[in-house]
Design a protein around this motif. Structure first.
Motif, PDB file in Angstrom:
ATOM      1  N   ARG A  16      -5.204  15.691 -18.328  1.00  0.00           N
ATOM      2  CA  ARG A  16      -6.040  14.995 -19.382  1.00  0.00           C
ATOM      3  C   ARG A  16      -6.197  13.572 -19.011  1.00  0.00           C
ATOM      4  NH1 ARG A  16      -1.621  17.010 -23.640  1.00  0.00           N
ATOM      5  NH2 ARG A  16      -1.955  19.072 -23.643  1.00  0.00           N
ATOM      6  N   ALA A  17      -7.708  13.381 -19.331  1.00  0.00           N
ATOM      7  CA  ALA A  17      -7.868  11.831 -19.283  1.00  0.00           C
ATOM      8  C   ALA A  17      -6.925  10.893 -19.963  1.00  0.00           C
ATOM      9  CB  ALA A  17      -9.122  11.638 -19.796  1.00  0.00           C
ATOM     10  N   GLY A  18      -6.335  10.093 -19.358  1.00  0.00           N
ATOM     11  CA  GLY A  18      -5.475   9.107 -19.719  1.00  0.00           C
ATOM     12  C   GLY A  18      -4.044   9.408 -19.894  1.00  0.00           C
ATOM     13  N   ASP A  19      -3.705  10.458 -19.393  1.00  0.00           N
ATOM     14  CA  ASP A  19      -2.289  11.119 -19.172  1.00  0.00           C
ATOM     15  C   ASP A  19      -1.617  10.005 -18.628  1.00  0.00           C
ATOM     16  OD1 ASP A  19      -0.334  12.582 -20.158  1.00  0.00           O
ATOM     17  OD2 ASP A  19      -0.696  14.199 -18.789  1.00  0.00           O
ATOM     18  N   GLU A  20      -0.522   9.806 -19.191  1.00  0.00           N
ATOM     19  CA  GLU A  20       0.751   9.180 -18.110  1.00  0.00           C
ATOM     20  C   GLU A  20      -0.059   7.605 -18.142  1.00  0.00           C
ATOM     21  OE1 GLU A  20       3.400   9.611 -15.502  1.00  0.00           O
ATOM     22  OE2 GLU A  20       3.980  11.942 -16.125  1.00  0.00           O
ATOM     23  N   VAL A  21      -0.863   7.154 -18.856  1.00  0.00           N
ATOM     24  CA  VAL A  21      -1.401   5.683 -18.732  1.00  0.00           C
ATOM     25  C   VAL A  21      -0.899   4.925 -19.848  1.00  0.00           C
ATOM     26  CG1 VAL A  21      -3.163   4.428 -18.522  1.00  0.00           C
ATOM     27  CG2 VAL A  21      -3.536   6.494 -17.391  1.00  0.00           C
ATOM     28  N   ALA A  22      -0.320   3.803 -19.855  1.00  0.00           N
ATOM     29  CA  ALA A  22       0.298   3.184 -21.030  1.00  0.00           C
ATOM     30  C   ALA A  22      -0.746   1.907 -21.001  1.00  0.00           C
ATOM     31  CB  ALA A  22       1.735   2.891 -20.990  1.00  0.00           C
ATOM     32  N   PRO A  23      -1.608   1.920 -21.950  1.00  0.00           N
ATOM     33  CA  PRO A  23      -2.485   0.699 -21.742  1.00  0.00           C
ATOM     34  C   PRO A  23      -1.735  -0.357 -22.746  1.00  0.00           C
ATOM     35  CG  PRO A  23      -3.552   2.353 -23.145  1.00  0.00           C
ATOM     36  CD  PRO A  23      -2.075   2.882 -22.922  1.00  0.00           C
ATOM     37  N   ILE A  65       0.907  -1.165   0.146  1.00  0.00           N
ATOM     38  CA  ILE A  65      -0.097   0.019   0.090  1.00  0.00           C
ATOM     39  C   ILE A  65       0.902   1.186   0.033  1.00  0.00           C
ATOM     40  CG2 ILE A  65      -1.392   1.537   1.425  1.00  0.00           C
ATOM     41  CD1 ILE A  65      -2.904  -1.495   2.262  1.00  0.00           C
ATOM     42  N   LYS A  66       1.946   1.275   0.630  1.00  0.00           N
ATOM     43  CA  LYS A  66       2.885   2.466   0.980  1.00  0.00           C
ATOM     44  C   LYS A  66       3.327   2.670  -0.396  1.00  0.00           C
ATOM     45  CE  LYS A  66       6.196   2.933   4.178  1.00  0.00           C
ATOM     46  NZ  LYS A  66       6.998   2.339   5.302  1.00  0.00           N
ATOM     47  N   LEU A  67       3.964   1.596  -1.155  1.00  0.00           N
ATOM     48  CA  LEU A  67       4.630   2.121  -2.413  1.00  0.00           C
ATOM     49  C   LEU A  67       3.612   1.990  -3.370  1.00  0.00           C
ATOM     50  CD1 LEU A  67       7.221   2.104  -4.060  1.00  0.00           C
ATOM     51  CD2 LEU A  67       7.136  -0.417  -4.333  1.00  0.00           C
ATOM     52  N   ALA A  68       2.470   1.662  -3.372  1.00  0.00           N
ATOM     53  CA  ALA A  68       1.413   1.627  -4.509  1.00  0.00           C
ATOM     54  C   ALA A  68       0.639   3.126  -4.425  1.00  0.00           C
ATOM     55  CB  ALA A  68       0.332   0.830  -4.555  1.00  0.00           C
ATOM     56  N   VAL A  69       0.505   3.844  -3.343  1.00  0.00           N
ATOM     57  CA  VAL A  69       0.033   5.197  -3.108  1.00  0.00           C
ATOM     58  C   VAL A  69       0.937   6.268  -3.364  1.00  0.00           C
ATOM     59  CG1 VAL A  69       0.421   5.353  -0.314  1.00  0.00           C
ATOM     60  CG2 VAL A  69      -1.742   6.420  -1.602  1.00  0.00           C
ATOM     61  N   THR A  70       2.336   5.934  -3.164  1.00  0.00           N
ATOM     62  CA  THR A  70       3.324   6.619  -3.653  1.00  0.00           C
ATOM     63  C   THR A  70       3.570   7.130  -4.909  1.00  0.00           C
ATOM     64  OG1 THR A  70       4.583   6.060  -1.439  1.00  0.00           O
ATOM     65  CG2 THR A  70       5.749   7.017  -3.234  1.00  0.00           C
ATOM     66  N   GLU A  71       3.372   5.803  -5.522  1.00  0.00           N
ATOM     67  CA  GLU A  71       3.540   5.820  -7.230  1.00  0.00           C
ATOM     68  C   GLU A  71       2.452   6.577  -7.742  1.00  0.00           C
ATOM     69  OE1 GLU A  71       6.156   4.935  -8.795  1.00  0.00           O
ATOM     70  OE2 GLU A  71       7.072   3.880  -7.184  1.00  0.00           O
ATOM     71  N   ALA A  72       1.207   6.305  -7.413  1.00  0.00           N
ATOM     72  CA  ALA A  72      -0.064   6.642  -7.781  1.00  0.00           C
ATOM     73  C   ALA A  72      -0.138   8.382  -7.494  1.00  0.00           C
ATOM     74  CB  ALA A  72      -1.342   6.114  -7.327  1.00  0.00           C
ATOM     75  N   CYS A  73       0.330   8.720  -6.370  1.00  0.00           N
ATOM     76  CA  CYS A  73       0.429  10.143  -6.021  1.00  0.00           C
ATOM     77  C   CYS A  73       1.192  10.807  -6.840  1.00  0.00           C
ATOM     78  CB  CYS A  73       0.565  10.336  -4.410  1.00  0.00           C
ATOM     79  SG  CYS A  73      -0.967   9.978  -3.666  1.00  0.00           S
ATOM     80  N   ALA A  74       2.672  10.265  -6.751  1.00  0.00           N
ATOM     81  CA  ALA A  74       3.767  11.017  -7.587  1.00  0.00           C
ATOM     82  C   ALA A  74       3.215  11.175  -9.078  1.00  0.00           C
ATOM     83  CB  ALA A  74       5.005  10.189  -7.454  1.00  0.00           C
ATOM     84  N   ARG A  75       2.532  10.344  -9.610  1.00  0.00           N
ATOM     85  CA  ARG A  75       2.165  10.258 -11.060  1.00  0.00           C
ATOM     86  C   ARG A  75       1.170  11.202 -11.043  1.00  0.00           C
ATOM     87  NH1 ARG A  75      -2.493   9.416 -12.653  1.00  0.00           N
ATOM     88  NH2 ARG A  75      -2.716   9.489 -15.007  1.00  0.00           N
ATOM     89  N   ALA A  76       0.202  11.459 -10.283  1.00  0.00           N
ATOM     90  CA  ALA A  76      -0.911  12.438  -9.995  1.00  0.00           C
ATOM     91  C   ALA A  76      -0.167  13.944 -10.000  1.00  0.00           C
ATOM     92  CB  ALA A  76      -1.970  12.206  -8.879  1.00  0.00           C
ATOM     93  N   SER A 117      -9.888   4.541 -14.698  1.00  0.00           N
ATOM     94  CA  SER A 117     -10.921   5.065 -15.596  1.00  0.00           C
ATOM     95  C   SER A 117     -10.613   6.598 -15.775  1.00  0.00           C
ATOM     96  CB  SER A 117     -12.042   4.825 -14.912  1.00  0.00           C
ATOM     97  OG  SER A 117     -12.185   5.275 -13.473  1.00  0.00           O
ATOM     98  N   ARG A 118     -11.571   7.269 -16.547  1.00  0.00           N
ATOM     99  CA  ARG A 118     -11.344   8.802 -16.687  1.00  0.00           C
ATOM    100  C   ARG A 118     -12.283   9.384 -15.654  1.00  0.00           C
ATOM    101  NH1 ARG A 118     -12.362  10.825 -22.548  1.00  0.00           N
ATOM    102  NH2 ARG A 118     -10.591   9.745 -23.698  1.00  0.00           N
ATOM    103  N   GLY A 119     -11.614  10.601 -15.373  1.00  0.00           N
ATOM    104  CA  GLY A 119     -12.394  11.418 -14.228  1.00  0.00           C
ATOM    105  C   GLY A 119     -13.721  11.871 -14.497  1.00  0.00           C
ATOM    106  N   PRO A 120     -14.381  12.438 -13.643  1.00  0.00           N
ATOM    107  CA  PRO A 120     -15.696  12.896 -13.764  1.00  0.00           C
ATOM    108  C   PRO A 120     -15.655  14.016 -14.741  1.00  0.00           C
ATOM    109  CG  PRO A 120     -14.936  13.422 -11.605  1.00  0.00           C
ATOM    110  CD  PRO A 120     -13.954  12.326 -12.176  1.00  0.00           C
ATOM    111  N   ASP A 121     -16.515  14.094 -15.746  1.00  0.00           N
ATOM    112  CA  ASP A 121     -16.526  15.242 -16.868  1.00  0.00           C
ATOM    113  C   ASP A 121     -15.569  15.019 -17.793  1.00  0.00           C
ATOM    114  OD1 ASP A 121     -18.867  16.239 -15.456  1.00  0.00           O
ATOM    115  OD2 ASP A 121     -17.579  17.444 -14.044  1.00  0.00           O
TER     116      ASP A 121
END
Lengths: 113, 176
Positions: B83-90, B39-50, B149-153
């Motif tokens: 932007r929706a999908g920014d820094e996501v590599a599907p 959880i520590k590492l995953a939340v760090t990665e997700a927040c650093a990306r955001a 997923s895409r954010g609201p609006d």
């Protein structure tokens, strides 16, 4: 918990002992240290990760950057790590195939001979 | 309603704040120690990306984090305002690319394309040389269920990470 860095010379190798948390906030400090060492002519590095409590992808990026720099001088960058939670991060990212990882500084130095 | 909700300015220093809070909340929820590390590492990665995404597209907008603790799961949602999908590599199948695929690491080819270039990156970001999406690939390796997923609006990206903590979480009841 901040990042602590100490370096010492072992023959033609420089040992960098890292402690604390390597994250997006502290990684620049490690990055500068590695750049300084390479600029100063230290091309054979052993990074001791045993005291590292947290490592994220920014930290991985800094280590990869360090490896890139020493390789440009035909040097080496070896890691010392036995902590499972840190090793797991190298495994998940496939970086165990890029970095030689040792269980002690002595082992890393011997492997580099 | 989330167990704990957090909104912070898009600054690297606050990623650590988010990590500490997520660690504290997961411990209080009785999540097993191994999962707390993830959880520590995953939340760090997700927040650093955001934070990176917001600084690029919406520097004044905050990063939003919600932590939800149920008897069987622990879920963290991180929302940016880029932007929706920014820094996501599907991946080809629409799912996330795994780290090893992303880095294209073969045992004999210790020269992954993303760092064998000779450009000088001294002035670049600390994560220079890493393909966008590495943090997410790391998340995929750590989290039981990831949903992007895409954010609201249509603004931003929502990264939802869930750990199944129910069965093994023996100290759960007593930890309340």
């Amino acid at each position: 918990m901040d990042l602590s860095l100490t370096t010492r010379q072992e023959g033609n190798h420089t040992v960098v002992v890292v402690g604390g948390e390597i994250d997006v906030y502290t990684a620049p400090k490690l990055r500068e240290q590695l750049i300084d060492l390479v600029s100063g002519g230290s091309y054979h590095l052993v990074v001791d990760m045993e005291g590292v409590e947290f490592l994220d992808s920014t930290g991985l990026g800094v280590l990869v950057g360090g490896l890139k720099r020493v390789r440009a001088h035909e040097g080496s960058l070896r890691l010392v790590c036995t902590q499972e939670r840190i090793l797991k991060i190298f495994r998940i990212t496939g970086l165990t195939k890029v970095f030689p990882i040792h269980s002690s500084i002595e082992e890393a130095l011997a492997a580099s001979e | 309603m989330p167990t704990v909700e957090l909104r912070f300015a898009a600054l690297n220093g606050h990623v650590r704040t988010a990590r500490m809070i997520a660690t504290a909340v997961s411990r209080r929820a009785g999540v097993p120690a191994g999962a707390t590390d993830e959880i520590k590492l995953a939340v760090t990665e997700a927040c650093a990306r955001a934070v990176r995404v917001n600084r690029r597209h919406a520097p004044d907008s905050p990063v939003h984090v919600a932590l939800v603790d149920t008897p069987d799961t622990f879920t963290i949602t991180v929302v940016d305002c880029g932007r929706a999908g920014d820094e996501v590599a599907p991946g080809p199948d629409g799912g996330l690319v795994t780290a090893s695929t992303l880095l294209d690491l073969e045992p004999e080819a210790a020269d992954p394309p993303w760092w064998s270039d000779t450009t000088d990156d001294d002035s670049a970001e600390d994560s220079a040389g890493f393909p966008p999406g590495l943090g997410l690939a790391l998340i995929e390796g750590l989290v039981d269920e990831v949903e992007i997923s895409r954010g609201p609006d249509g603004v931003g990206t929502v990264v939802a990470m869930t750990w199944h903590t129910g069965v093994e979480a023996a100290p759960y009841e007593t930890a309340r």
